[in-house]
Design a protein around this motif. Structure first.
Motif: not given
Length: 1317
Positions: A757-774
């Motif tokens: 319920d915080n679009l700024a947090y969701v945007t930050e989360f989406v910006s960090s998605i990358k391939g592979g498995n950490v």
């Protein structure tokens, strides 16, 4: 952030020789742990302190010895000389006496004028400092030789001249810990102005002195570490009682103000210089106060009260820093044993004792280091011990006070304490029928039951209640310890959310005598109103309210033994889950630093420990153990590992721990030397609280626990809390996706967006998605388990997501959740643009289309609610440019064929207008089709460019053709576009030209045939080596017979040069009818049967004779080659066996010398005897020059192939393997065997049986020998010894002759030679 806890206080009474006799002085023998007392009757008492904390007269066996003095003379000073093993005594008349306690001998060693006032031995025992009643200072050796004698300068002490000798002059002495300096405090007893003087040991020179001050005459002690000299101001002169600290230079450093008006008589530091004890004479009582300095504040940690008539005195044990020995003039001696415990409770609440004040700070709300606190509880007297009971709704606190009373209070929930900030609450004492001098080890059994330990309660009963409690204590031994249980009730109704300390009553409900000393008491987390009581020696008892004390029946199943192997003052009991059953687990830390779990030692050099629970407040089962070691390492141990018994930390065996920091995630190197664990923040905080020596608090978050906390939140589908922890601790955002499982996450994306319920947090989360498995890379070493998917069925929509991969699937799921669940807003639109920009590859065109729609609304002037839910086009574009490469966004805008949008992108990406404006203007001025063609060329969208250019008409045919030539992959599309055009043939021919240039001759020939370019087709077939195609196309071209024959001859020469004589033979026979050349080509190809067949077709004896001669010469050459190869085979094998034998001997020698074979350097094998140096197998071979040697046999080919692998170097480490590879490479190939069989068949047809038979025999013998040699070498390599009898080539040949028959039948003729001997 620690408290000084009293855990044992043994006591006994000395039997003085008379009622008027009193104890005056004391001394300590460090070597034999003996305590001496001198009485007013000139009697010396001595006893050895026992190792046990349970004291009695039979165990102590006190001795006494009388010192004979002149009438009226008495002992005024005493100290123990280690070298003499005797006491040195000083008397009022000035006698110096050496008294040996063992044999009760007394020796007068000297006399001091004016009487002896003080005696102090140096720390090393070599010197003795004495002050006399006339103000003289003497420094003597052990042989009673006076080294220095100085006057204490009475006239300068601001007292004027004194008639006669001032026999009341007092000057106490204190040595510095290293013995280089000592201090005196000189002055008359009646004078209030005295000076502190510091003297040098070696020269006796006055080093420095202070200004005259109103010091107390007897209060002087130099801190053993040498940092401070401690004294006290006289309360009659000073405005308030002060303890002052001076430096070696005589200057005052700082001071300590007492907590109440009192006269200070004695100050003493303990041996570790961290505790200062003072004797204070208050108005109603005498008290021993123990102070501790930390964080620039003095804390009163303990107070022990005595009546003024007892005349209490004390001394620190010089070998145990927390052992205080107190005695009264009447002969009562008590040993108070303290331990430092953390002031942080299990629920992370700090309760720091500071005299009568209790500093309260809930650390889970704020990390406040003392002396600061959230609020303060003020009690009527100094606090001795504190007990805290934590519940979800209410909290209870009890404190035993130095005046024998008990303070009880009820507090609201911890999360409501914030409103108590900076307040001080005055606490009332509970009504208690009993008063105790010492009530220690108190703890809550539940909210109404309090448990504690006291000594001699019968003497403490008030008169009014003695009769009432007689039944309880009638069988109680009043000289032993007792375990008391009080029922605590409140007569006043408590008000929620307020603090209540009024109306409490504590009634004694049960008293249990104890045979020994209680070391520690902890609550039993698995049973209500129950506790574990640890006695001296480590024995554990289980105490349950309503029952008598009984030995525990369960501890650490299935081990029936309970308790520890030694006393553990630091003990904790936690609830753990073992195979699904909840049970208590006890951990204890002893004085030697051994952390024990039952009888097992978990760590042998532990300095502190605490426990962590994954549940908030530490109320749930503990999951991890934190411990620090003396090497300043912090270990994190799972409780499961402890229960399984496979975890034991031995730092002594891990000398390379600092080098393993990056590899081992179970420990942390503490940056602050000597820092101690004081507590943990439980639950999602996952923090460890450390306190440095200087008092500051440090909170660290071990990555391992943080990841486990995030994992727990994800398991409970608490995405908001998981994301908060990821952001707070800077964990990779992909941990949420990879730990939860991205296939499972896309099904929970809607719930994730809803919880966060915080679009700024969701945007930050989406910006960090990358391939592979950490989980398999960045966090691999933490061994965090992934969450297993409970549902195996995946919906069709989810299946479509999964096909896109992790990044695109997650982004698409979040984008869908945003569009469906989140109300339209500028922040939502920016978040959606982020999901498009982070796609792989970025979906820039879709993002630009959304921006284009916004721009169109702006241009149209739409001003409704829908428009307000979108950001401006400029803001959206800037956001997209921040996420993606500006050049890629510009090209994507061009790809939409929107020149205006491309110009806006270029302007916002800060491009130079000189770079893009001319280009955009040129596009704008071009026809639409040409504009799109130009854009497609720039963007390398060649298919689209070809389509656009084709649609432009016939005028642009050449551009289309050039585009296809530059991009050959377009020819297929071009054929489709020009299928009905007159230019189709030209396109196909151009494609053929490209294929020919790429050396795809067959495809090129096909293209040329389609375009009717026969000349080019013939050239392409010729390049492909397809003579059939060449000659066929030649006939299609209408060439005459002569030209065809000439073309055939040219092809024969080409195929002969290419090493294809068989093809040349067929061409020359079929198209030139030249039998002689055909036979020659077949001989060159070693096709003997075919050569013989063709020669007989012409019925020419010359051709047949030619074939016969060539076959005989080839047979002779082959037999010679087989013979030579057999010789080389034997030499290779002999060399290999010699090298192997030498290496085995060397290995056996190394093992016999006790060294590991793996570390042997086998390069020494190069010293192998040079007896094989005559071998020419490595360098030379015999060459044959004959008709058949133009194409050498397979033996020669094999040898050449082996030489290409690398030359064998004698003595090199790889010589053995190289020899085996050479032996394997000498095997006959399938082609060689086919040619050999063809030659044998031809010889039989020619009637040359006598030649064919030995040829077959030579080939068979070589093949069998080579196979046997390889098998022998492999067998020798696999063994560690060589058998000279069985492991020979001859033996192996005979063994494998029969098994080799099937291999030999593939090419041999049975009629030529029998296969068995």
């Amino acid at each position: 952030m620690k408290n000084l806890k009293l855990y044992s206080f043994p006591s006994f009474d000395l039997d003085l020789q008379s009622e008027e006799e009193t104890l005056l002085l004391s001394a300590f023998d460090i070597e034999r742990n003996r305590l001496f007392f001198a009485s007013s009757a000139n009697i010396i008492y001595a006893f050895e302190l026992p190792s046990s904390q349970a004291w009695n007269k039979s165990l102590l066996s006190p001795q006494f010895s009388s010192v004979t003095l002149d009438p009226g003379d008495f002992i005024t000073a005493m100290d123990y000389l280690m070298e003499k093993e005797a006491l040195v005594l000083g008397t009022s008349d000035g006698s110096l006496i050496l008294h040996t306690m063992d044999d009760s001998t007394t020796e007068l060693v000297g006399r001091v004028e004016g009487g002896v006032k003080h005696i102090a031995c140096s720390p090393d025992g070599a010197l003795l400092a004495i002050t006399s009643g006339i103000g003289q200072l003497l420094v003597m050796t052990q042989d009673w030789e006076v080294l220095h004698e100085s006057a204490l300068n009475l006239k300068n002490d601001a007292i004027g001249d004194v008639d006669g000798y001032p026999s009341h002059f007092h000057a106490p002495i204190s040595w510095r810990g290293d013995g280089k300096y000592f201090a005196t405090l000189g002055g008359l007893h009646e004078c209030y102005s005295k000076k502190l003087r510091i003297w040098e040991r070696e020269s006796g020179i006055l080093h420095s002195e202070s200004e005259p001050k109103a010091f107390v005459g007897e209060a002087l002690d130099w801190m053993p570490s040498g940092a401070k000299i401690t004294m006290a101001y006289d309360c009659k002169i000073a405005t308030k009682p002060l303890i002052v600290f001076f430096e070696k230079n005589g200057l005052e450093r700082n001071s300590l103000c007492m907590d109440e008006p009192a006269e200070i008589s004695i100050v003493k530091w303990n041996c570790s210089s961290d505790l200062l004890a003072t004797s204070a004479k208050c108005s109603q009582h005498d008290a021993i106060k123990i102070w501790f300095f930390s964080n620039n504040h003095w804390y009163l940690k303990q107070e022990i009260r005595h009546s003024k008539s007892e005349g209490v005195k004390f001394m620190w044990n010089p070998t145990k820093p927390t052992n205080l020995i107190i005695w009264t003039v009447g002969g009562t001696i008590t040993s108070y044993n303290f331990v430092w415990i953390t002031a942080v409770t299990e629920n992370s609440t700090a309760l720091v004792v500071d005299g009568s004040r209790l500093l309260v700070s809930p650390l889970n709300l704020s990390l406040v280091p003392p002396p600061m606190s959230l609020f303060i509880l003020k009690f009527p007297a100094s606090i001795q011990d504190v007990a805290f009971l934590h519940n979800s709704s209410k909290n209870h606190l009890a404190a035993s006070l130095s005046d024998g009373s008990l303070g009880v209070m009820e507090l609201p929930r911890i999360d409501s304490w914030a409103r108590f900030e900076d307040e001080e609450f005055v606490i009332e004492t509970a009504r208690l029928d009993l008063k105790f001098r010492t009530f220690a080890q108190i703890m809550w059994l539940d909210s109404h039951l309090l448990l504690g330990v006291t000594r001699n309660p019968c003497d403490s009963l008030s008169k009014s209640s003695r009769d009432e409690s007689e039944l309880i204590h009638q069988n109680l031994n009043c000289s032993a310890y007792s375990l008391l249980e009080f029922e605590v009730v409140c007569s006043v109704d408590s008000i929620p959310e307020l603090l209540n300390s009024s109306g409490w009553h504590a009634n004694l409900s049960k008293s249990s005598p104890l045979e020994g000393v209680v070391v520690s008491i902890v609550s039993n987390p698995c049973k209500k109103a129950s506790a574990f009581v640890q006695m001296e020696g480590g024995t554990i008892f289980d105490y349950t309210s309503g029952f008598s004390l009984r030995r525990g029946s369960r501890f650490g199943e299935p081990d029936p033994e309970h308790g520890f192997s030694a006393s553990c003052p630091w003990m904790k009991a936690v609830q753990v889950c073992d195979n699904g059953d909840a049970k208590p687990l006890l951990l204890g830390l002893d004085y030697d630093g051994k952390l024990r779990v039952g009888k097992r030692v978990l760590c042998s050099n532990c300095s502190s420990f605490t426990l962590y629970s994954s549940g908030c407040g530490g109320a749930e089962q503990s999951t991890h153990l934190f411990l620090t070691t003396k090497q300043d390492f912090l270990f994190i141990v799972s409780i499961d590992d402890i229960l399984q018994g496979n975890k034991e930390i031995k730092i002594e065996s891990l000398k390379d721990l600092p080098n393993r920091r990056d590899k081992d995630k179970d420990f942390i190197n503490i940056w602050e030397k000597g820092a101690k664990l004081i507590g943990a923040l439980h639950g999602e905080e996952a923090a460890i609280i450390l306190q440095a020596h200087r008092g500051s608090l440090e909170c660290i978050y071990p990555r391992k626990l943080v990841l486990l906390s995030i994992l727990n939140a994800l398991q409970q589908r608490r995405f908001k809390e998981a994301l908060a922890m990821v952001r707070r601790h800077r964990i990779d955002f992909n941990f949420i996706i990879d730990c939860f499982g991205w296939q499972r996450f896309i099904k929970s994306a809607a719930e994730f967006v809803k919880q966060v319920d915080n679009l700024a947090y969701v945007t930050e989360f989406v910006s960090s998605i990358k391939g592979g498995n950490v989980m398999d890379s960045l966090y691999k070493d933490y061994n965090c388990p992934s969450i297993t998917d409970e549902t195996s069925n995946v919906s069709m929509e989810s299946s479509n997501f999964i096909e896109e991969g992790k990044v695109n699937s997650v982004l698409r799921a979040i984008r869908k959740a945003l569009e469906e669940q989140v109300r339209g807003s500028p922040a939502r639109e920016l978040c959606i643009l982020t999901t498009l920009a982070r796609n792989e590859p970025p979906a820039l065109e879709e993002a630009l289309n959304r921006i284009k729609s916004i721009r169109e609304m702006e241009v149209l002037g739409v001003n409704d609610a829908e428009r307000s839910s979108f950001p401006s086009a400029e803001e959206s574009l800037k956001h997209l440019l921040w996420l993606a490469d500006s050049e890629a966004v510009f090209e994507a805008a061009l790809g939409l064929y929107d020149i205006n949008l491309a110009a806006i992108v270029a302007l916002n990406s800060q491009k130079d207008p000189k770079e893009f404006l001319p280009y955009l203007k040129e596009l704008e001025n071009s026809p639409p089709v040409v504009m799109r063609y130009s854009i497609d060329l720039r963007l390398r969208r060649y298919e689209s460019a070809l389509k656009h250019m084709f649609s432009a008409g016939e005028d642009h045919y050449e551009d289309c053709l050039n585009l296809m030539k530059q991009n050959p992959q377009l020819f297929s599309l071009g054929l489709q576009l020009f299928a009905k055009s007159a230019h189709r043939t030209e396109v196909i021919e151009a494609w053929g030209d490209h294929l020919y240039d790429e050396k795809c001759f067959q495809d090129a020939a096909s293209a040329y045939l389609c375009s009717y370019s026969h000349h080019k087709a013939l050239k392409a077939y010729r390049g492909a080596g397809d003579w059939k195609g060449v000659l066929t196309v030649a006939s299609l071209m209408g060439l005459n017979k002569g030209d065809v024959c000439q073309l055939a001859n040219e092809l024969c020469e080409e195929f002969q040069a290419l090493g294809k004589p068989v093809e040349a033979a067929r061409i020359v026979l079929e198209y030139c009818n030249d039998v002689g050349r055909c036979v020659g080509y077949y001989i060159m190809a070693r096709e003997w049967e075919e050569a013989l067949r063709i020669s007989r077709m012409d019925e020419s004896e010359d051709f047949a004779s030619r074939v016969e001669d060539a076959a005989l010469e080839c047979a002779s050459s082959l037999m010679s080659d087989y013979k030579e190869a057999l010789e080389k085979l034997g030499k290779y094998l002999a060399r290999y066996l010699a090298v192997r034998q030498r290496r085995l001997l060397l290995s056996a020698k190394v093992q016999s010398e006790g060294r590991l074979t793996e570390n042997t350097d086998y390069d020494t094998v190069s010293e192998i005897s040079s007896s094989f140096s005559e071998m020419s197998a490595y360098t030379t071979r015999t060459a044959k020059n004959s008709v058949t040697s133009t194409a050498s046999t397979n033996i020669t080919k094999s040898r050449c192939k082996a030489n290409k692998r690398g030359k064998i170097r004698a003595g090199s480490p790889g010589e053995e393997m190289a020899l085996i590879e050479h032996l394997k490479a000498m095997a006959l190939t399938d082609d060689a065997l086919r040619q050999l069989k063809s030659l044998l068949s031809a010889l039989l047809m020619l009637g040359k049986e006598e030649i064919a038979r030995p040829l077959q025999s030579s080939g068979y013998n070589f093949q069998l020998s080579q196979y046997s040699a390889v098998k022998l070498a492999e067998d020798v390599m696999a063994t560690d010894r060589i058998d000279d009898r069985t492991q020979t080539l001859e033996h192996y040949i005979e063994q494998r002759r029969e098994s080799w028959l099937s291999e030999a039948r593939s090419w041999q003729f049975k009629v030529l030679a029998p296969l068995s001997r």
